[in-house]
Design a protein around this motif. Structure first.
Motif, PDB file in Angstrom:
ATOM      1  N   LYS A  65     -39.613 -44.695  -8.346  1.00 36.28           N
ATOM      2  CA  LYS A  65     -40.742 -45.191  -7.788  1.00 36.28           C
ATOM      3  C   LYS A  65     -41.825 -45.508  -8.917  1.00 36.28           C
ATOM      4  CE  LYS A  65     -40.387 -42.144  -3.515  1.00 36.28           C
ATOM      5  NZ  LYS A  65     -41.082 -41.051  -2.687  1.00 36.28           N
ATOM      6  N   ILE A  66     -41.906 -44.693 -10.003  1.00 33.22           N
ATOM      7  CA  ILE A  66     -42.534 -45.087 -11.005  1.00 33.22           C
ATOM      8  C   ILE A  66     -42.147 -46.779 -11.365  1.00 33.22           C
ATOM      9  CG2 ILE A  66     -43.385 -45.008 -13.310  1.00 33.22           C
ATOM     10  CD1 ILE A  66     -42.715 -41.943 -12.879  1.00 33.22           C
ATOM     11  N   GLU A  67     -41.104 -46.876 -11.587  1.00 35.50           N
ATOM     12  CA  GLU A  67     -40.511 -48.543 -12.143  1.00 35.50           C
ATOM     13  C   GLU A  67     -41.344 -49.537 -10.790  1.00 35.50           C
ATOM     14  OE1 GLU A  67     -36.667 -51.238 -12.367  1.00 35.50           O
ATOM     15  OE2 GLU A  67     -36.289 -49.134 -12.764  1.00 35.50           O
ATOM     16  N   HIS A  68     -41.064 -48.925  -9.469  1.00 34.99           N
ATOM     17  CA  HIS A  68     -41.439 -49.916  -8.345  1.00 34.99           C
ATOM     18  C   HIS A  68     -42.817 -50.292  -8.531  1.00 34.99           C
ATOM     19  CE1 HIS A  68     -42.585 -51.153  -4.418  1.00 34.99           C
ATOM     20  NE2 HIS A  68     -41.619 -51.452  -4.347  1.00 34.99           N
ATOM     21  N   TYR A  69     -43.671 -49.139  -8.897  1.00 33.23           N
ATOM     22  CA  TYR A  69     -44.972 -49.167  -9.025  1.00 33.23           C
ATOM     23  C   TYR A  69     -45.362 -50.367 -10.114  1.00 33.23           C
ATOM     24  CZ  TYR A  69     -49.758 -47.907 -10.762  1.00 33.23           C
ATOM     25  OH  TYR A  69     -50.872 -47.862 -11.151  1.00 33.23           O
ATOM     26  N   ASP A 304     -42.625 -45.628  -1.689  1.00 32.61           N
ATOM     27  CA  ASP A 304     -42.276 -46.475  -2.406  1.00 32.61           C
ATOM     28  C   ASP A 304     -42.658 -46.118  -3.915  1.00 32.61           C
ATOM     29  OD1 ASP A 304     -40.775 -48.120  -0.592  1.00 32.61           O
ATOM     30  OD2 ASP A 304     -42.679 -49.162  -0.139  1.00 32.61           O
ATOM     31  N   ASP A 305     -43.575 -45.564  -4.020  1.00 32.58           N
ATOM     32  CA  ASP A 305     -44.508 -45.653  -5.386  1.00 32.58           C
ATOM     33  C   ASP A 305     -44.836 -44.131  -5.713  1.00 32.58           C
ATOM     34  OD1 ASP A 305     -44.293 -48.359  -5.705  1.00 32.58           O
ATOM     35  OD2 ASP A 305     -46.387 -48.564  -4.401  1.00 32.58           O
TER      36      ASP A 305
END
Length: 641
Positions: A65-69, A304-305
């Protein structure tokens, strides 16, 4: 005063106000407070990733989720922004790139390829800010020789007129003391994955010069001093080193809140946890565990984030939400408002914070921005809370009045020698600190400013508080001296001249309307002059770097509301209401209101450090427009006019 030719009818305005009130009520927490998302840039989350890796707790976090953010915040040009629409920022982009690499993203990934191109076009790592280099040094991606030395013995300096740690601003102090330990130890943590960022040095890694920048002026003396400090470190000749580190450690321990926060801000929290790590604290040490949980408490996780806020703003959001509801017509004894008012009363601070070092005769009684922040109450929150409580009707009115008076006595004791007020400290204006190599954010001090001084005077005037006449007159004189030639005032804590001008006009309207009529009218004229063709107002964050851009920018709900509040307050006080400009501004707000009753705003209109750190307060776009609509209704559309 009436607006006989107004095209804004009462029903339309009252419907908009009711929708906005209902929306705001829907956001109130069960215990009576409000707290909205405080959005900044991605460096806060990137540095949290680094911290999680260093402490070995990254496997407890939703890394995908960090990567998506981080990916979602990358711009089409490949970089990441300091604030919305800024074209990309070098240091922000380097830290985002670092975080993605720590999350296992390959250098060949398309997002990182684009980021690399952007970073190199801006000069690469060597041109980034000191704090970016510091974070890279922690994992061996930059050499500690290129990071300024901070001699730990500054912790032992006795009170003197030249320098102690209390000459630094509260935020710089709470972030710097733990770094005395980290910079002394100069750790390079072995984390997984082990990364190198050599590809981000535009001059090539073999050509990097690890030294302080030279400016060709008197400030180069600080670079020479840094060389001496490093020589002392190399030869193990740092005086009182062990004692200094112990005093710094004690200082950090004493200032950790029961919630685990330090100063209520992420930089101080992350740096304190890094200091504990450098001192070899165990991850399960109660102070470490509490601190790591505090960072987690600042995080927001969605479907997501996952991202981390720089701070949280419950007192600030609560007091402005309550004020907006009252000023737009909600009864001051409404049960929800009473609950919010009593929540605020419970947050009054009776501890002696760092402010007492330079103000030994003051007695505590202020409010802070966050849930818990005993050491750093601030003038802005304190004054808005006083005004809000004054407007409410609470079950124990005597207690409320005494709480306000206690806060006033603290605020009064914090007036600076130039007769203005600063945010957290008194006489914190040693500007030479901003020229240190370590201080490339130019935010080492907390001097008096027009917007904070205006808030103090507005609270005194609107609440009819007993501040000495000489203090008030001297503060009014300070504001007059701060007025720009064109009639505007600089806004330190909001973007920018629109914010500052609005605040001063509201203050002068209740503290000196007749005496300073010409000053008020000049400020009103400036606000009218920078109104956009769509009826709104806007100002870019770039106005902090380029004053030619003052009052210029895309219209936003919050900045339009600030301009209207200034015009309505200031104009009413001197019977000079620019009705046509006001009506166009109100029409803009009405036209931009969403079906849910709020307003949309991607722009950052809150200021942390001018030119270096900005904030999008996600309720600014709501409670300030509601206040403006309420004031307009009272002046132009109420049954009494």
């Amino acid at each position: 005063m009436t607006a006989n030719n107004s095209t804004i009818d009462r029903l339309t305005t009252e419907t908009a106000i009711k929708k906005a009130q209902d929306y705001l009520f829907s956001l109130q927490q069960d215990d009576g407070h409000w707290c909205a998302y405080l959005e900044s840039n991605v460096t806060i989350t990137a540095e949290a990733v680094l911290l999680y890796k260093i402490w070995g707790i990254d496997n407890q976090k939703p890394l995908h989720k960090i990567e998506h953010y981080l990916r979602s915040k990358q711009c089409s040009h490949g970089g990441w922004e300091l604030y919305y629409g800024d074209g990309g920022d070098l240091s922000t982009s380097v830290e985002a790139y670092m975080a993605l690499r720590l999350l296992g993203v390959s250098v060949d990934d398309g997002a990182l390829e684009r980021a690399k191109k952007f970073i190199l076009s801006k000069g690469g790592i060597s041109k980034s800010r000191i704090f970016t280099k510091f974070h890279l040094a922690l994992i061996g991606c930059y050499d500690w020789r290129g990071v300024p030395s901070i001699p730990p013995w500054i912790m032992l300096l006795p009170n003197n007129p030249f320098f102690t740690i209390y000459e630094m601003s509260s935020w710089a102090r709470s972030s710097t003391v733990p770094l005395l330990i980290v910079f002394d130890r100069k750790p390079v943590f072995a984390i997984e994955p082990r990364i190198k960022l050599n590809e981000l040095y535009s001059e090539g890694i073999e050509n990097v010069i690890y030294e302080m920048p030279r400016n060709g002026d008197w400030t180069d003396i600080f670079g020479q001093l840094d060389n001496l400090f490093k020589l002392a470190e190399d030869w193990n000749l740092v005086p009182f080193k062990d004692e200094s580190i112990r005093v710094a450690e004690k200082w950090i321990i004493e200032r950790e809140e029961i919630t685990g926060d330090w100063g209520g801000i992420i930089p101080a929290m992350l740096n304190s946890l890094l200091a504990f790590k450098a001192l070899r604290y165990h991850v399960n040490d109660p102070m470490v565990a509490r601190g790591l949980q505090a960072v987690e408490n600042f995080a927001i996780e969605t479907h997501d984030d996952y991202f981390v806020q720089a701070c949280v703003s419950p007192v600030w959001d609560t007091t402005w939400s309550l004020r907006a509801l009252v000023e737009s017509g909600v009864a001051p004894n409404h049960p929800n408002l009473v609950k919010g008012g009593e929540w605020l009363l419970d947050k009054q601070i009776f501890d002696y914070g760092d402010w007492v070092v330079k103000n030994p005769h003051g007695k505590p009684g202020g409010w802070a921005f966050e849930y818990e922040n005993r050491f750093y109450p601030d003038m802005d929150d304190s004054c808005v809370v006083m005004m809000t409580l004054h407007q409410l009707q609470l079950p124990d009115e005597n207690l409320k009045r005494e709480a306000i008076l206690r806060c006033l006595r603290w605020v009064e004791s914090m007036q600076c020698h130039n007769h203005g007020w600063a945010a957290f400290d008194i006489n914190n204006d040693a500007n030479w600190l901003n020229y240190l190599p370590y201080a490339d954010l130019k935010a080492m001090i907390d001097p008096a400013t027009a917007d904070i001084t205006a808030r103090v005077l507005e609270s005194v005037g609107s609440c009819d508080l007993p501040m000495s006449a000489s203090r008030v007159q001297n503060a009014i004189g300070y504001l007059i001296r701060q007025q720009e030639e064109d009639g505007s005032w600089f806004g330190r804590w909001g973007v920018n001249y629109i914010y500052g001008t609005s605040g001063v006009l509201s203050a002068l309207a209740v503290i000196a309307p007749k005496v300073e009529k010409n000053v008020i009218q000049k400020g009103i004229n400036w606000l009218v002059s920078c109104q956009n063709s769509d009826g709104g107002w806007g100002e870019t964050c770039e106005s902090y770097k380029n004053p030619a851009l003052k009052g210029k920018g895309k219209s936003t709900a919050s900045q339009t509301a600030w301009a209207l509040i200034g015009l309505l307050d200031g104009g009413s006080s001197i019977e000079f209401l620019p009705e046509n400009s006001i009506k166009k501004g109100i029409e803009y707000l009405l036209s931009q209101q969403t079906n849910e009753g709020t307003w949309e705003e991607k722009e950052f209109t809150g200021t942390g450090f001018p030119a270096h750190f900005y904030i999008n307060y996600h309720l600014y776009r709501h409670y300030f427009p509601l206040i403006a609509l309420g004031k307009y209704h009272d002046i132009f559309l109420s049954a009494n006019h």
